[in-house]
Design a protein around this motif. Structure first.
Motif, PDB file in Angstrom:
ATOM      1  N   LYS A  73      17.877   2.887  16.014  1.00 54.69           N
ATOM      2  CA  LYS A  73      17.174   4.024  16.625  1.00 54.69           C
ATOM      3  C   LYS A  73      16.257   4.695  15.598  1.00 54.69           C
ATOM      4  N   ILE A  74      16.807   5.074  14.467  1.00 56.42           N
ATOM      5  CA  ILE A  74      16.006   5.689  13.403  1.00 56.42           C
ATOM      6  C   ILE A  74      16.180   4.857  12.133  1.00 56.42           C
ATOM      7  N   ILE A  75      15.051   4.512  11.495  1.00 63.06           N
ATOM      8  CA  ILE A  75      15.107   3.747  10.249  1.00 63.06           C
ATOM      9  C   ILE A  75      14.528   4.598   9.116  1.00 63.06           C
ATOM     10  N   VAL A  76      15.275   4.680   8.029  1.00 59.14           N
ATOM     11  CA  VAL A  76      14.807   5.352   6.818  1.00 59.14           C
ATOM     12  C   VAL A  76      14.646   4.294   5.741  1.00 59.14           C
ATOM     13  N   ALA A  77      13.534   4.320   5.014  1.00 59.86           N
ATOM     14  CA  ALA A  77      13.345   3.381   3.913  1.00 59.86           C
ATOM     15  C   ALA A  77      13.136   4.140   2.620  1.00 59.86           C
ATOM     16  N   ILE A  78      13.842   3.701   1.581  1.00 64.66           N
ATOM     17  CA  ILE A  78      13.674   4.273   0.248  1.00 64.66           C
ATOM     18  C   ILE A  78      13.273   3.129  -0.669  1.00 64.66           C
ATOM     19  N   ASN A  79      12.051   3.214  -1.223  1.00 62.49           N
ATOM     20  CA  ASN A  79      11.532   2.086  -1.995  1.00 62.49           C
ATOM     21  C   ASN A  79      10.481   2.597  -2.966  1.00 62.49           C
ATOM     22  N   THR A  80      10.436   2.022  -4.169  1.00 65.64           N
ATOM     23  CA  THR A  80       9.445   2.447  -5.163  1.00 65.64           C
ATOM     24  C   THR A  80       8.039   1.953  -4.816  1.00 65.64           C
TER      25      THR A  80
ATOM     26  N   ALA B 152       9.751   1.787   9.337  1.00 66.22           N
ATOM     27  CA  ALA B 152      10.544   2.987   9.050  1.00 66.22           C
ATOM     28  C   ALA B 152       9.994   4.201   9.785  1.00 66.22           C
ATOM     29  N   ASP B 153      10.888   4.998  10.371  1.00 69.29           N
ATOM     30  CA  ASP B 153      10.478   6.271  10.967  1.00 69.29           C
ATOM     31  C   ASP B 153      10.209   7.274   9.858  1.00 69.29           C
ATOM     32  N   TYR B 154      11.040   7.236   8.822  1.00 69.65           N
ATOM     33  CA  TYR B 154      10.860   8.115   7.675  1.00 69.65           C
ATOM     34  C   TYR B 154      10.899   7.282   6.404  1.00 69.65           C
ATOM     35  N   GLY B 155       9.819   7.323   5.654  1.00 72.76           N
ATOM     36  CA  GLY B 155       9.757   6.567   4.401  1.00 72.76           C
ATOM     37  C   GLY B 155       9.746   7.526   3.230  1.00 72.76           C
ATOM     38  N   LEU B 156      10.508   7.175   2.202  1.00 72.46           N
ATOM     39  CA  LEU B 156      10.499   7.989   0.988  1.00 72.46           C
ATOM     40  C   LEU B 156      10.172   7.048  -0.166  1.00 72.46           C
ATOM     41  N   VAL B 157       8.981   7.255  -0.773  1.00 68.46           N
ATOM     42  CA  VAL B 157       8.601   6.431  -1.913  1.00 68.46           C
ATOM     43  C   VAL B 157       9.264   7.026  -3.140  1.00 68.46           C
TER      44      VAL B 157
ATOM     45  N   GLY C 255       5.758   5.490  11.755  1.00 69.35           N
ATOM     46  CA  GLY C 255       6.577   6.518  11.145  1.00 69.35           C
ATOM     47  C   GLY C 255       5.770   7.378  10.185  1.00 69.35           C
ATOM     48  N   VAL C 256       6.467   8.216   9.455  1.00 66.49           N
ATOM     49  CA  VAL C 256       5.793   9.090   8.486  1.00 66.49           C
ATOM     50  C   VAL C 256       6.454   8.941   7.118  1.00 66.49           C
TER      51      VAL C 256
END
Ligand SMILES: Cc1cc2nc3c(=O)[nH]c(=O)nc-3n(C[C@H](O)[C@H](O)[C@H](O)COP(=O)(O)OP(=O)(O)OC[C@H]3O[C@@H](n4cnc5c(N)ncnc54)[C@H](O)[C@@H]3O)c2cc1C
Ligand SMILES: Nc1ncnc2c1ncn2[C@@H]1O[C@H](COP(=O)(O)O)[C@@H](O)[C@H]1O
Lengths: 311, 249
Positions: free
Chosen positions: A275-282, A292-297, B229-230
């Motif tokens: 349902k919701i995908i979060v990605a954490i990647n450099t 990803a719905d929310y990406g954090l670089v 996404g954002v």
């Protein structure tokens, strides 16, 4: 239009995959019998009898069936098949091992890993790692199917118990194989296939110790299951049963957190229906960010401990 | 003992395929094709058995178009001894493949057949189990370790909860999982040598096996796309979105 559902269980408990496959079965037709093959499997049979919508439960017990090895299980199912138009199982490693053997013995082409029931003879299934969806119709008198359970809700339990009937286990096929041992990963965390939240780690974790040190605390705070990419499993950072993907487990939790995973086609195949995908990647260009719905670089070794603190 | 290894020519695992606009299938024009990755692992395992003195001959077999010769040559270059190509006009279903392989097994009398656990195009994961059924043999699927003994083999299998060890009677069917081994690359001299190894060509008709499909593909669809996404700037922002916007924690 009777349907036989070959259950996934470990004698003592019924797996949730069975309840999910039952939902698919009931979309095909109303007369569904659940087959419990095992030994000392009365608890699993009783749990199956309480699932809403089950007509009856068949219980077959013998030494050879204790671990549901393919040869004896397939012989049992083929012996019962005359009374059914459709035989199905959840696409667990047991279902995938046994049902094609049944299909060949019945001279039927199996339809693997259905994700949608279009009608009693037409189904949708992903091909090419989920990059295409095939709508396929069976022309066979009998249908043999496995069900990709991620897309089906579990049938509710707690109904008035359906009757449990003992069936003859037989001995056919038993001489071909024998069980030696299970080396199962034990964990207090939720099971990957049914978890609401999954935290997954990739090659970036760098070692088994780091994987445990960085992924587990976040998973524990979230009450989440832990998953991994193939690269992380191949490198020995996580056990094989953690692998999510085309050739691992297919999951669709409410929240999937991919940490240091690039997003190869084969990995996406196992989690892109979350349902919701979060990605954490450099790497801000990593393909995982495309789903990803929310990406954090950022560096997961900074981000994950921070996440754990703030939870 | 002979070891038979069926290998399939499939779209290379790095290619992201496209569904044809008219819904009739997948666009395979000018797409890179390779040996199914699980079949490379199966070939490698068979060659290692031969190198360990546990097998005498490794025979690879492919069912498909004339171009499937390429994947057979690759297997020969890795170290297989000879190859059989069974040409078919159209792609064939796993049940048909299993029937053709049964016919090959009747001629060659292998002590072991090692297949891939799954072809990465149809994702069926059926053929090995079906072949075991048709031959009345035992099966050790999703293998991550294989030890041959006298008349029996020990197979370690990748299962949902971890690993499972079983013992199976020979002759047997084994299907290879990802961690059974790491396949070797063929060296240039071996690629040259492979060109001289025997490659026998047959057709499905030679075996009297019907290739008519049992399943009707009504259409092939594009999978549902995910909404864009954002990017978030901080852990705090991420948690806020997960709580208030997505409502998943
Ligand atoms: C037949 C076949 C079947 C396969 N089946 C599967 C399958 O079922 N499941 C699966 O997962 N794969 C599968 N694969 C493998 C797949 O192709 C990829 O190789 C694999 O998914 C890559 O894993 P990864 O993303 O962890 O590693 P990589 O691709 O190496 O990615 C690592 C990522 O971590 C990022 N990174 C590095 N350091 C940090 C840091 N400090 N902080 C944050 N990010 C960082 C990098 O930018 C990179 O994006 C299969 C392959 C084949 C051929
Ligand atoms: N056309 C084919 N030719 C040779 N081997 C095949 C073919 N199709 C399937 N196989 C073998 O069967 C395995 C499983 O394929 P599948 O059941 O289609 O997922 C593959 O990894 C191959 O080893």
């Amino acid at each position: 239009m009777a349907i036989l559902l070959f259950a996934d269980h470990d004698n003592g408990t019924l797996s949730e995959q069975t309840a999910k496959a039952l939902t698919a079965a009931l979309q095909i037709g109303p007369e569904v019998d659940i087959l419990i093959a095992g030994k000392g499997a009365a608890p699993a049979a009783e749990a199956a009898a309480q699932l809403t919508g089950v007509r009856s439960v068949l219980l077959a017990e013998s030494d050879a069936l204790e671990h549901r090895l393919a040869e004896a299980s397939a012989a049992l199912i083929v012996g019962l098949a005359a009374g059914y138009d459709t035989v199905l199982a959840p696409a667990t490693t047991t279902g995938k091992n046994v049902l094609p053997r049944v299909a060949a013995l019945l001279d039927v082409m199996q339809i693997s890993e259905i994700t949608e029931v279009v009608s009693a003879d037409t189904f949708k299934r992903p091909i090419y790692a989920g990059n295409a969806i095939e709508v396929v119709q069976s022309t066979e008198a009998k249908k043999v199917l496995t069900v990709r359970t991620a897309g089906f809700a579990a049938a509710a339990a707690g109904a008035a118990a359906a009757p449990i009937k003992a069936v003859e286990a037989g001995t056919e096929g038993a001489e071909l194989s024998s069980f030696l041992e299970n080396m199962l990963s034990s964990s207090d965390r939720p099971e990957l296939s049914s978890a609401k939240i999954i935290v997954s780690g990739g090659r970036a974790l760098g070692s088994e110790e780091k994987f445990r040190e960085v992924i587990n605390p976040v998973a524990d705070k979230l009450g989440a299951a832990v998953g991994a990419s193939r690269a992380a499993v191949d490198a020995g950072y996580a056990p094989n049963d953690f692998q999510v993907g085309q050739t691992g487990k297919v999951v669709a939790p409410d929240l999937y957190v991919a940490c240091g995973i690039s997003g190869a086609i084969q990995h996406l195949a196992g989690m892109k229906d979350s349902k919701i995908i979060v990605a954490i990647n450099t790497d801000e260009d990593a393909p995982i960010f495309q789903v990803a719905d929310y990406g954090l670089v950022g560096d997961l070794f900074d981000v994950l401990p921070e996440l754990e603190r703030q939870l | 003992m002979k070891v038979l290894v069926p290998v399939k020519r499939v779209v290379d695992y790095n290619v992201k395929i496209r569904v044809k606009a008219d819904g009739t299938g997948v666009d395979l024009a000018n797409v890179k094709m390779s040996m199914n990755p699980f079949d490379e692992i199966a070939v490698e395992e068979a060659i290692r058995l031969k190198e360990a003195g546990k097998a005498d001959e490794v025979i690879v077999v492919s069912i498909g178009p004339a171009q499937a010769q390429d994947v057979l040559r690759t297997a020969l270059a890795m170290g297989a001894d000879r190859a059989i190509l069974i040409t078919t006009e159209c792609p064939v279903e796993p049940l048909t493949v299993a029937k053709l392989l049964k016919a090959v097994a009747a001629q060659e009398e292998p002590g072991l057949v090692i297949l891939g656990k799954q072809a990465i195009d149809d994702d069926s994961n059926q053929t090995g189990q079906m072949l075991a059924a048709l031959l009345g043999w035992s099966q050790g699927t999703f293998a991550s370790a294989l030890e041959l003994g006298e008349g029996r083999a020990k197979v370690t299998r990748e299962v949902d909860g971890g690993l499972q060890a079983i013992e199976i009677a020979l002759p047997a069917i084994v299907t290879a999982d990802l961690r059974l081994n790491e396949p070797r690359y063929a060296s240039l001299p071996n690629i040259m040598k492979a060109k001289k190894k025997p490659l026998d060509q047959k057709s499905a008709e030679d075996f009297g096996v019907s290739t008519a499909p049992r399943l009707k593909v009504l259409r092939v669809e594009e999978p549902a796309a995910r909404a864009a996404g954002v990017k978030v700037g901080s852990v705090g922002e991420l948690l806020d979105k997960l709580k208030t916007e997505a409502g998943v924690i």
